[in-house]
Design an enzyme around this catalytic site. Structure first.
Site, PDB file in Angstrom:
ATOM      1  N   ARG A  25      -0.622 -21.564  -6.652  1.00 20.52           N
ATOM      2  CA  ARG A  25       0.110 -22.788  -6.731  1.00 20.52           C
ATOM      3  C   ARG A  25      -0.153 -23.598  -8.146  1.00 20.52           C
ATOM      4  NH1 ARG A  25      -1.358 -25.944  -1.934  1.00 20.52           N
ATOM      5  NH2 ARG A  25       0.518 -25.170  -0.892  1.00 20.52           N
ATOM      6  N   THR A  27       0.312 -20.542   4.081  1.00 21.09           N
ATOM      7  CA  THR A  27       1.506 -20.697   4.681  1.00 21.09           C
ATOM      8  C   THR A  27       2.530 -19.670   4.501  1.00 21.09           C
ATOM      9  OG1 THR A  27       1.029 -23.157   4.480  1.00 21.09           O
ATOM     10  CG2 THR A  27       3.281 -22.590   4.927  1.00 21.09           C
ATOM     11  N   ASP A  44      -1.199 -25.387  10.335  1.00 21.65           N
ATOM     12  CA  ASP A  44      -1.963 -25.574   9.120  1.00 21.65           C
ATOM     13  C   ASP A  44      -3.226 -26.427   9.366  1.00 21.65           C
ATOM     14  OD1 ASP A  44      -2.667 -25.452   6.767  1.00 21.65           O
ATOM     15  OD2 ASP A  44      -1.069 -26.684   5.780  1.00 21.65           O
TER      16      ASP A  44
END
Length: 374
Positions: A248, A96, A140
């Site tokens: 992440r 993203t 996505d």
């Protein structure tokens, strides 16, 4: 990786196709683990502030960054829209973020949607018909689009045109609708599920790899600077080693260690503070959490390292079959701690070593063998 499921059934027949998705059988507690790669609500809020704004700020993925930089610079030099881009890889690696960087580099607006949200061709037609020239459309989990929408996307990507069907039955009429040139950026955790006609229409495809610990250390230092956290090099290294190769997860662990450092220390993240904090959150030195260790512990202690069927292993752990297969196993297999075989799940020598246990053969015992097969 051996993708054999219990009883010789290939994982391609079952839940492994939903890698990275929220499967019905996986409980929220399992999805909300500290080391889960899928984003939670806090991640989405914080990631917006931590995202790099251009390719120069983006850390890691050197090969992908270099290739993408050439594609975008060439498009800008021609004064044309960039080729369609397909980004594949596990959750949390920056797909993203790269889509937003593509929009920033091309100085174009970006429209964000997802495959599961597009269940009808009309949904896609509504999005496409409202695009501006040069706009970036980011989809996505593109592999989860409905088949009618996929077929409409073929023509839109190649000819910048869609046929809108008006009416039903013999009186139905196809009205061609011209679209302005746009760039589609698709992201997927399962590139193999994309039909070849769709995959072939992307001008540039890239597979994103897991990060090396030294790259994650750079990610942690950058995030710490933006969050106003003082992190010592050895503290960043401790967090990076437990982050499963995923930025992440590294950022999420950093925030939890920051909290611990503020409450239990002087706010500075050192190696000892990071290790103590992550021990509280049950993330060990290799990145395994309570669920991962429970699966290994049951496999080793109860079933002598296997082979054992997935259902039996799930019952022993006290979790749903889907939770063990989709949440715990992918990382254990990637780390070489567990193997999927036609006869069932088997622990590797590395699993015995990591859990501090001795294999039965080395103790002079007879392993369970076929007793635990299904």
């Amino acid at each position: 990786m051996n993708d054999f499921a219990e009883g010789g059934r290939g994982a391609s027949d079952g839940a492994a196709h939903r890698y990275g998705d929220e499967a019905p059988g996986v409980g929220r507690e399992a999805r909300d683990r500290l080391v889960a790669a899928a984003p939670d609500g806090e991640d989405r809020a914080v990631e917006a502030a931590l995202r790099p704004r251009d390719l120069g700020e983006f850390i890691g993925q050197e090969r992908v960054r270099g290739q993408l930089d050439l594609v975008l610079k060439a498009a800008r030099a021609r004064g044309a829209t960039a080729d369609h881009v397909l980004l594949s890889g596990a959750p949390g690696l920056g797909k993203t973020t790269l889509s937003m960087i593509i929009a920033a580099e091309m100085e174009a607006p970006i429209r964000i949607s997802s495959g599961p949200a597009i269940q009808h061709a009309g949904d896609l037609a509504a999005i496409l018909s409202s695009l501006q020239e040069g706009e970036i459309l980011f989809l996505d989990e593109i592999h989860r689009m409905s088949r009618p929408a996929e077929e409409m996307l073929y023509m839109a990507m190649e000819d910048f045109r869609v046929d809108v069907i008006v009416g039903k039955g013999p009186g139905a009429t196809a009205i061609p609708l011209e679209l302005p040139p746009f760039t589609l950026v698709g992201a997927t955790t399962r590139a193999g599920l994309l039909p070849p006609p769709l995959r072939d229409r992307f001008g540039f495809t890239a597979h994103m790899e897991f990060y090396a610990p030294i790259e994650l250390e750079r990610v942690i230092h950058r995030s710490a600077g933006l969050l106003g956290v003082e992190v010592r090099p050895e503290g960043a290294a401790e967090i990076a080693g437990r982050s499963r190769g995923t930025p992440r997860i590294a950022n999420r662990l950093l925030r939890r260690v920051r909290d611990y450092a503020q409450v239990k220390g002087d706010g500075v993240v050192t190696r000892d503070i990071a290790a103590a904090a992550l021990e509280v959150y049950e993330v060990d030195g290799r990145g395994l959490d309570r669920l991962d260790r429970s699966v290994l512990d049951a496999l080793l202690r109860l079933f002598a390292g296997g082979p054992v069927g997935l259902s039996t292993l799930a019952v022993a752990v006290g979790e749903e079959r889907e939770t063990v297969e989709e949440v715990a196993e992918p990382f254990l297999v990637r780390e070489g701690l567990l193997a999927r075989t036609p006869r069932g799940r088997v622990a590797t020598p590395a699993a015995w070593s990591h859990m501090g246990l001795t294999p039965p053969r080395q103790r002079g015992e007879t392993p369970g063998g076929s007793l635990f097969e299904e």
